[in-house]
Every structure is written in structure tokens, then in C-alpha cells.
Design an enzyme around this catalytic site. Structure first.
Site, PDB file in Angstrom:
ATOM      1  CE  LYS A 108      39.281   2.152  18.326  1.00 16.19           C
ATOM      2  NZ  LYS A 108      37.886   2.532  18.420  1.00 16.19           N
ATOM      3  CG  ASP A 129      41.007   4.833  15.007  1.00 16.90           C
ATOM      4  OD1 ASP A 129      41.130   6.021  15.370  1.00 16.90           O
ATOM      5  OD2 ASP A 129      39.935   4.211  15.037  1.00 16.90           O
TER       6      ASP A 129
HETATM    7  P1  ATP Z   1      37.150   1.723  13.744  1.00 18.19           P
HETATM    8  O1  ATP Z   1      37.016   1.264  15.159  1.00 18.19           O
HETATM    9  O2  ATP Z   1      38.539   2.236  13.404  1.00 18.19           O
HETATM   10  O3  ATP Z   1      36.042   2.601  13.294  1.00 18.19           O
HETATM   11  P2  ATP Z   1      36.168  -0.838  13.003  1.00 18.19           P
HETATM   12  O4  ATP Z   1      36.783  -1.691  14.050  1.00 18.19           O
HETATM   13  O5  ATP Z   1      34.748  -0.448  13.194  1.00 18.19           O
HETATM   14  O6  ATP Z   1      37.060   0.443  12.811  1.00 18.19           O
HETATM   15  P3  ATP Z   1      37.410  -2.430  11.012  1.00 18.19           P
HETATM   16  O7  ATP Z   1      37.384  -3.819  11.548  1.00 18.19           O
HETATM   17  O8  ATP Z   1      38.688  -1.699  11.094  1.00 18.19           O
HETATM   18  O9  ATP Z   1      36.258  -1.551  11.645  1.00 18.19           O
HETATM   19  O10 ATP Z   1      36.912  -2.541   9.501  1.00 18.19           O
HETATM   20  C1  ATP Z   1      36.201  -1.550   8.828  1.00 18.19           C
HETATM   21  C2  ATP Z   1      36.095  -1.976   7.369  1.00 18.19           C
HETATM   22  O11 ATP Z   1      37.399  -1.929   6.788  1.00 18.19           O
HETATM   23  C3  ATP Z   1      35.611  -3.409   7.177  1.00 18.19           C
HETATM   24  O12 ATP Z   1      34.238  -3.438   6.958  1.00 18.19           O
HETATM   25  C4  ATP Z   1      36.400  -3.915   5.988  1.00 18.19           C
HETATM   26  O13 ATP Z   1      35.641  -3.828   4.821  1.00 18.19           O
HETATM   27  C5  ATP Z   1      37.567  -2.957   5.824  1.00 18.19           C
HETATM   28  N1  ATP Z   1      38.900  -3.562   6.069  1.00 18.19           N
HETATM   29  C6  ATP Z   1      40.006  -3.314   5.349  1.00 18.19           C
HETATM   30  N2  ATP Z   1      41.062  -3.973   5.842  1.00 18.19           N
HETATM   31  C7  ATP Z   1      40.643  -4.670   6.907  1.00 18.19           C
HETATM   32  C8  ATP Z   1      41.290  -5.539   7.824  1.00 18.19           C
HETATM   33  N3  ATP Z   1      42.595  -5.819   7.744  1.00 18.19           N
HETATM   34  N4  ATP Z   1      40.551  -6.067   8.815  1.00 18.19           N
HETATM   35  C9  ATP Z   1      39.241  -5.761   8.919  1.00 18.19           C
HETATM   36  N5  ATP Z   1      38.582  -4.965   8.052  1.00 18.19           N
HETATM   37  C10 ATP Z   1      39.259  -4.408   7.060  1.00 18.19           C
END
Ligand code: ATP
Length: 327
Positions: A14, A161
Site C-alpha cells: 500500500k 495495517d
Molecule cells: P508499515 O508501513 O506498516 O509501517 P513497513 O512497511 O515500514 O510497515 P515492514 O516491512 O512491515 O515495515 O516491516 C517492519 C519490521 O517488521 C521489519 O523490520 C521486520 O523486522 C519485521 N517483520 C516481521 N515480519 C515481517 C515480514 N513478513 N516481512 C517484513 N518484515 C517483517
């Protein structure tokens, strides 16, 4: 009918078209108005029935493994991003399987494989997307077949989310982002995403927001944004994009300012940090615009970002797209 022993689900990332953040609540969350827009940047999540672990006929688990998680692997084109994906029960996809298994009592040992295309810790909710995908995939694998409302409730329990990728499209999230309402958005848009070599922790960005904006007002849905979406007007949409977390993300990673300026100077209709960052999103056209006009603008934005040397990777996508689909 034989039950599936492997199920694969594709799930979109997203971008937030508006992220309005209210003051911190007593429970540690913030009230949000969060306009989610699903884009064609996908992770694939495969769940597979696993035999009971060899050498452990009693089904006991080792530290770090949940009772149902028999193994978790991840693959993807960015090694630096993959290194941030936990491969144990702390992975959000594993958490989803555990919650569904616990809720229904019908969970069986499962192996989970993630094909990651969504940047990790990139502000595009990749982990939440994987959790949503694992929930839906395990529901099929185990034949639990829960009603959509129950899956949405479990998703909201897993994280703010996680419910949105079940819907896809464009939707506004209220509360801490999990109370969803689809928005009228008939247009299709082209996007360019500039992926950063760095990750930003969502918690750190919210912490910086609280420091910078101790007086944050209650969040409200932008009328300009709703109108632009309903009219499928890409120019108005570009102007209406807002993210209250952007200032905090830029404060933690100042180089993002140059990335945003580079895409904007190359003609992007809108430029903003996606969610808590550090991915930067550029709207390059859509709606009723001529495809050739959009393609030219897109090429110019991509070329400028490439020449800047600021990005780890540049990805093109379109939105909105549907939520989770079975492969
Ligand atoms: P958001 O946009 O919801 O704030 P994000 O995109 O910034 O999230 P994610 O990629 O969801 O961040 O990952 C955040 C943290 O979650 C990562 O640093 C990782 O340690 C942990 N994590 C746990 N499960 C997963 C997964 N399936 N994929 C990616 N990261 C994961």
C-alpha cells in the site's frame, strides 16, 4: 474434494494517499485517518502442510518456533531487505497462522515461504501484507473457511495495517487505521517508488512525530483528496497527497528530501514519503490522461531518480489493485 496441501496467495503493498496523525493515545497508539491505496507491488506467501518435526514425535517446539510454525523461508531480489525479515515466530506471517490456529483450534503444523517484492521496513506495510496473506492462505489450507468479517477482525487484532490488504482498492482507515471504509475511486494511476537502502522503524518515526508535533490536532479526512479520487483527477490527486509523518521521516533520514525534490522536479504530479518511510512515492499520472503523456512523465521521473544515485531501487506500479488473491 481433497484438501489443498499447499496454498499460495498474492498480496499488494500500500501507499498512503493521506496519513493524518492525531495526538498519542493512552494505549500508546495514535488516532489516524489513513487513506490506503493498494498498488501492484506484490509479495507471494505460500503455506504448506508440514509433517510433525522429525525427532520430535511429541510435537514439542524449539525456542523461537511457535507451536504451529514448522519452518519459515524468504526469498526476494533485495539482499539488504531480506536480511531484515525475521525467519522465526516473530515474523508477522507466522503470527497470523498462530492466531488463526488458536482461534479455531484447527491449526496444523505449517511451513511458510515468502517471496518478497515489497520493501522491508519501507513504509509500504509489507509485513502486514504477509500477515493478511498468511491468514487467508491458512484459512484455506486448514479448511477453516471463516467468514470475511471474522478474517477482518482477526486481521485487525494482528495490526493496524493488516485488515486493508484483505480489501485492497482504496479505503480510509480510522481509529488506529483498522476501521476500514472503501472510498469512491474510479481512476487508475501510475506510480514510481524510490526504495531506500535504509529501513526506518515505524515506532521511531512515530516517536519523532510526537517530539515534533506535541500539539497534533484530531485527524480529519481531506475533502480535496476525496474529491480528486471521486473525479479521477490525477493533477488534483497529486496536490492532495499528504503525510503527517513525512516531516518526522525526513528528520530521521534527511537525504529523503533530495529524493522527493528530484522526482518532483522531473514532473511528478505528487511526491511524498510512503507511510513511515523511507520509500518515496511519486504519482506520475492516470485517470483520463493519454497513456503516452503518462508514460513520458513516468520515464522522466525514473530517469532523474536513477541519475541521482540516491535510491537503492526504482519500481513502477499502478493502483489501485485488488487485495489478496489465490494463485
Ligand atoms: P508499515 O508501513 O506498516 O509501517 P513497513 O512497511 O515500514 O510497515 P515492514 O516491512 O512491515 O515495515 O516491516 C517492519 C519490521 O517488521 C521489519 O523490520 C521486520 O523486522 C519485521 N517483520 C516481521 N515480519 C515481517 C515480514 N513478513 N516481512 C517484513 N518484515 C517483517
Amino acid at each position: 474434494m481433497t484438501a489443498d496441501t499447499t496454498v499460495t496467495v498474492r498480496v499488494p503493498a500500500k501507499v498512503n494517499l493521506q496519513l493524518a496523525v492525531g495526538p498519542g493515545r493512552e494505549d500508546g497508539f495514535h488516532d489516524l485517518v489513513n487513506v490506503f491505496h493498494a498498488v501492484s507491488l506484490f509479495d507471494e506467501v505460500t503455506v504448506q502442510e508440514a509433517r510433525p518435526r522429525s525427532g520430535r514425535p511429541d510435537g514439542s517446539t524449539s525456542p523461537g518456533e511457535g507451536p504451529l510454525l514448522a519452518g519459515l523461508t524468504a526469498n526476494g531480489h533485495s539482499v539488504s531487505h531480506l536480511s531484515r525479515v525475521p525467519l522465526d515466530s516473530s515474523n508477522l506471517a507466522a503470527g497470523a497462522a498462530e492466531l488463526l490456529g488458536g482461534e479455531t483450534g484447527l491449526g496444523r503444523p505449517v511451513r511458510i515461504h515468502l517471496e518478497k517484492r515489497i520493501p522491508v521496513a519501507g513504509g509500504m506495510a509489507g509485513g502486514s501484507a504477509d500477515a493478511a496473506a498468511a491468514l487467508v492462505a491458512c484459512d484455506r489450507l486448514w479448511g477453516t473457511d471463516l467468514p470475511r468479517e471474522t478474517l477482518l477482525r482477526l486481521a485487525a487484532e494482528l495490526g493496524s495495517d493488516v485488515a486493508f490488504p484483505l480489501l485492497g482498492g482504496t479505503a480510509v482507515g480510522r481509529g488506529r487505521g483498522e476501521i476500514l471504509e472503501p472510498m469512491d475511486s474510479p481512476g487508475r494511476y501510475r506510480w514510481v517508488f524510490a526504495l531506500s537502502p535504509h529501513g526506518l522503524s515505524t515506532g521511531a518515526v512515530f516517536g519523532e512525530y510526537d517530539r515534533l508535533r506535541p500539539d497534533a490536532p484530531a485527524p480529519e479526512l481531506s475533502t480535496a483528496l476525496s474529491r480528486a479520487l471521486a473525479a479521477a483527477d490525477p493533477v488534483a490527486l497529486g496536490r492532495a497527497l499528504t503525510n503527517d509523518l513525512q516531516e518526522a521521516a525526513l528528520s530521521l533520514l534527511p537525504e529523503l528530501e533530495r529524493t522527493l525534490a528530484t522526482g518532483a522536479a522531473a514532473g511528478a504530479l505528487g511526491a511524498l514519503v510512503s507511510g513511515s518511510g523511507p520509500t518515496c512515492a511519486f504519482l506520475v499520472g492516470g485517470g483520463a490522461e493519454e497513456a503516452s503523456v503518462v508514460a513520458e512523465r513516468e520515464a522522466a521521473v525514473v530517469a532523474s531518480l536513477e541519475a541521482s544515485g540516491l535510491c537503492e531501487q526504482i519500481v513502477r506500479a499502478e493502483g489501485d489493485v485488488p487485495g489478496v488473491v489465490f494463485m
